[in-house]
Design a protein around this motif. Structure first.
Motif, PDB file in Angstrom:
ATOM      1  N   ARG A  96       2.504  -7.150   1.204  1.00  0.00           N
ATOM      2  CA  ARG A  96       2.490  -6.924   2.655  1.00  0.00           C
ATOM      3  C   ARG A  96       1.470  -7.819   3.350  1.00  0.00           C
ATOM      4  N   ARG A  97       0.420  -8.160   2.647  1.00  0.00           N
ATOM      5  CA  ARG A  97      -0.642  -8.979   3.241  1.00  0.00           C
ATOM      6  C   ARG A  97      -0.559 -10.433   2.781  1.00  0.00           C
ATOM      7  N   SER A  98       0.635 -10.814   2.341  1.00  0.00           N
ATOM      8  CA  SER A  98       0.927 -12.206   1.966  1.00  0.00           C
ATOM      9  C   SER A  98       0.038 -12.700   0.833  1.00  0.00           C
ATOM     10  N   ARG A  99      -0.292 -11.812  -0.091  1.00  0.00           N
ATOM     11  CA  ARG A  99      -1.084 -12.205  -1.258  1.00  0.00           C
ATOM     12  C   ARG A  99      -0.185 -12.119  -2.500  1.00  0.00           C
ATOM     13  N   ARG A 100       0.836 -12.964  -2.437  1.00  0.00           N
ATOM     14  CA  ARG A 100       1.896 -12.933  -3.438  1.00  0.00           C
ATOM     15  C   ARG A 100       1.388 -13.254  -4.842  1.00  0.00           C
ATOM     16  N   CYS A 142      -3.197   1.108   1.200  1.00  0.00           N
ATOM     17  CA  CYS A 142      -2.204   0.036   1.270  1.00  0.00           C
ATOM     18  C   CYS A 142      -1.304   0.157   2.495  1.00  0.00           C
ATOM     19  N   SER A 143      -1.033   1.384   2.940  1.00  0.00           N
ATOM     20  CA  SER A 143      -0.141   1.574   4.082  1.00  0.00           C
ATOM     21  C   SER A 143      -0.843   1.401   5.416  1.00  0.00           C
ATOM     22  N   PRO A 161      -8.841  -2.977   4.787  1.00  0.00           N
ATOM     23  CA  PRO A 161      -8.886  -4.178   3.938  1.00  0.00           C
ATOM     24  C   PRO A 161      -8.241  -3.909   2.586  1.00  0.00           C
ATOM     25  N   ILE A 162      -7.387  -4.807   2.148  1.00  0.00           N
ATOM     26  CA  ILE A 162      -6.690  -4.612   0.879  1.00  0.00           C
ATOM     27  C   ILE A 162      -7.651  -4.684  -0.298  1.00  0.00           C
ATOM     28  N   ASP A 163      -8.799  -5.364  -0.099  1.00  0.00           N
ATOM     29  CA  ASP A 163      -9.777  -5.436  -1.183  1.00  0.00           C
ATOM     30  C   ASP A 163     -10.325  -4.061  -1.528  1.00  0.00           C
ATOM     31  N   VAL A 178      -7.917  -2.662  -3.904  1.00  0.00           N
ATOM     32  CA  VAL A 178      -8.062  -3.275  -5.223  1.00  0.00           C
ATOM     33  C   VAL A 178      -9.224  -2.617  -5.974  1.00  0.00           C
ATOM     34  N   ARG A 179     -10.358  -2.403  -5.275  1.00  0.00           N
ATOM     35  CA  ARG A 179     -11.510  -1.754  -5.921  1.00  0.00           C
ATOM     36  C   ARG A 179     -11.170  -0.338  -6.346  1.00  0.00           C
ATOM     37  N   LEU A 180     -10.448   0.388  -5.493  1.00  0.00           N
ATOM     38  CA  LEU A 180     -10.036   1.749  -5.846  1.00  0.00           C
ATOM     39  C   LEU A 180      -9.140   1.728  -7.078  1.00  0.00           C
ATOM     40  N   PHE A 181      -8.221   0.768  -7.117  1.00  0.00           N
ATOM     41  CA  PHE A 181      -7.320   0.650  -8.267  1.00  0.00           C
ATOM     42  C   PHE A 181      -8.102   0.410  -9.556  1.00  0.00           C
ATOM     43  N   ARG A 182      -9.115  -0.454  -9.496  1.00  0.00           N
ATOM     44  CA  ARG A 182      -9.896  -0.784 -10.688  1.00  0.00           C
ATOM     45  C   ARG A 182     -10.736   0.396 -11.162  1.00  0.00           C
TER      46      ARG A 182
END
Length: 481
Positions: free
Chosen positions: A211-215, A177-178, A183-185, A188-192
């Motif tokens: 941070r990547r405007s994906r509010r 994330c930092s 890629p933020i995706d 997301v996959r790591l989080f899942r």
């Protein structure tokens, strides 16, 4: 060797590990605390030593290693840990101070030293690696952007048979994330793939999405967190409120703030400051004043950043009286305004046509010892030039020249446009000596006056009757010749 006054310490008749911990914690000087620790744990027959050497607790060693490292005494901290290996019968007792030292290396910006200590632990300390020590070093490397080393260490961790814990996954999630290039995706996959994500997992990914405007996805994640019975923390709410305020969604940010309070989660200074900054930038300085009062009532003293946001917002809205009151409140609470904060108020007063008050605050800034440095140099130039320009516009001859002289005394540069303004101003006011003084200053700084500046001062001298007569007489003499 401990200091002489420490050797003369009057020890209690029976010294326990708990007594030693309290003594070490009470001693503010880490070197003296170490000398006290060594005296209490050494087998000494000196009459000034304690009755018998004692076995310190791991908590005492952790406390002392952390304080030594935080004071920059890293070799002493490492030496203490190495010597403590002989004191503790079990390696498990050594792991808490070992982890403390790894984290202290990270706090003091020495992540590679933390990695080196970790690598040497099995041989130098007889301390085997663990999932916790792997995670601590990973966190240090990620915090200081050594991402390739972190990835390599993760491979080593898995090869050693350690299954990454939730804390380990959180460190990796923070790395994804930092890193703006990642890629933020992937995050997301790591989080899942985290078996049991905790509040920290959700907080980190939400921040990355914002941070990547994906509010929308970040807010969905917040709802998922609540639905999964994972209680949002003050960090969770502060993250969401901060980003909503930055994006100008002030009503949403205020609603989230109210929800936070209803849930019994107390906002901290960062929460308040983030919301106040957004309100001030959004033209709602009155609401920010209410929050400022609320902070004081809740005994959460605003910091310089908070005050600066409020004063800036008030100045932008032309509410200068309230801005000055906030500055006074700030100083009463022991906060020292910096150049940026003084500058907001001074320039606001100049823009409002109140240059004398602006000059008074400039004097206060100088008396308070707020001096220019490499970072604030251009700001100081801008503040001083603004005051001089505003004073000239109001016809304040004497005050404008005093501010200008103060600038020269303090080594603050003058912009070419301000030089020209001063020459023109003093010439029109028939203060030709002052105008000539400024021109000489220009030349000393290798700031060559342009034609307009020369024309202004020469015209000023030419308008003097005596000078004109002498010039005409000289011209007539030349004609005769």
């Amino acid at each position: 060797m401990p200091p002489a006054n420490l050797i003369r310490t009057k020890w209690p008749k029976t010294l326990t590990a708990e007594h030693l911990h309290r003594l070490v914690r009470a001693e503010r000087d880490p070197r003296r605390a170490l000398a006290l620790f060594d005296a209490a744990t050494a087998a000494s027959v000196s009459t000034s030593a304690p009755p018998a050497p004692i076995l310190p607790s791991p908590d005492t060693v952790s406390l002392l290693t952390s304080r030594l490292a935080s004071a920059g005494l890293l070799p002493l901290a490492t030496s203490l840990l190495s010597r403590s290996r002989a004191v503790f019968p079990s390696a498990a007792d050594l792991e808490p101070p070992f982890l403390t030292l790894l984290r202290a290396f990270s706090r003091t910006h020495h992540p590679l030293a933390a990695l080196q200590l970790f690598r040497s632990a099995p041989s130098a300390l007889s301390l085997p690696h663990s999932a916790r020590s792997y995670t601590a070093v990973l966190a240090a490397l990620v915090a200081h952007s050594h991402l390739p080393l972190a990835q390599s260490l993760l491979v080593d961790m898995r090869a050693a048979g350690f299954v990454p814990t939730t804390a380990t996954h959180n460190v990796l999630l923070k790395a994804h994330c930092s890193d703006a290039a990642a890629p933020i995706d992937d995050a997301v996959r790591l989080f899942r793939n985290i078996p049991k994500p905790d509040a920290c997992s959700y907080n980190t990914l939400m921040d990355g999405l914002f941070r990547r405007s994906r509010r929308a996805e970040a807010q969905e994640l917040f709802s998922e967190m609540v639905a999964n019975d994972i209680a949002p923390t003050v960090v969770t709410y502060t993250t969401v409120i901060s980003w909503l305020a930055r994006e100008g969604s002030l009503d949403d940010a205020l609603e989230m703030f109210d929800e936070m309070v209803r849930r019994g989660i107390a906002p901290n200074v960062v929460t308040y400051s983030s919301l106040i900054d957004g309100l001030c930038k959004g033209g709602r300085a009155a609401s920010s004043l209410e929050l400022l009062d609320r902070m004081v009532k809740e005994v959460k003293p605003p910091n310089t950043i908070t005050y600066s946001s409020v004063i800036n917002g008030l100045c932008k809205e032309g509410r200068l009286r309230e801005a000055m009151e906030v500055l006074d409140r700030m100083r009463l609470q022991g906060r020292k305004p910096d150049a940026g904060l003084f500058g907001k108020l001074i320039i606001g007063l100049c823009d409002a046509g109140r240059p004398v008050e602006a000059a008074n605050y400039l004097d206060e800034m100088v008396l308070a010892g707020v001096q220019a440095n490499r970072v604030t140099w251009s700001l100081h130039v801008r503040i001083n030039d603004a005051v001089v320009t505003a004073l000239c516009a109001k016809g304040e001859v004497g005050r404008a020249f005093r501010v200008y002289q103060s600038m020269r005394t303090r080594g603050i540069s003058t912009e070419p446009s301000t030089f020209h303004l001063l020459v023109e101003f003093f010439s029109k006011k028939n203060n030709l000596d002052k105008a000539a003084h400024v021109v000489l200053d220009m030349l000393s700084e290798r700031c060559i006056p342009d034609i307009e500046t020369w024309d202004v001062i020469i015209s000023g001298y030419w308008s003097k009757k005596k000078v004109r007569q002498e010039a005409e007489e000289m011209w007539n003499q030349l004609r005769v010749i």
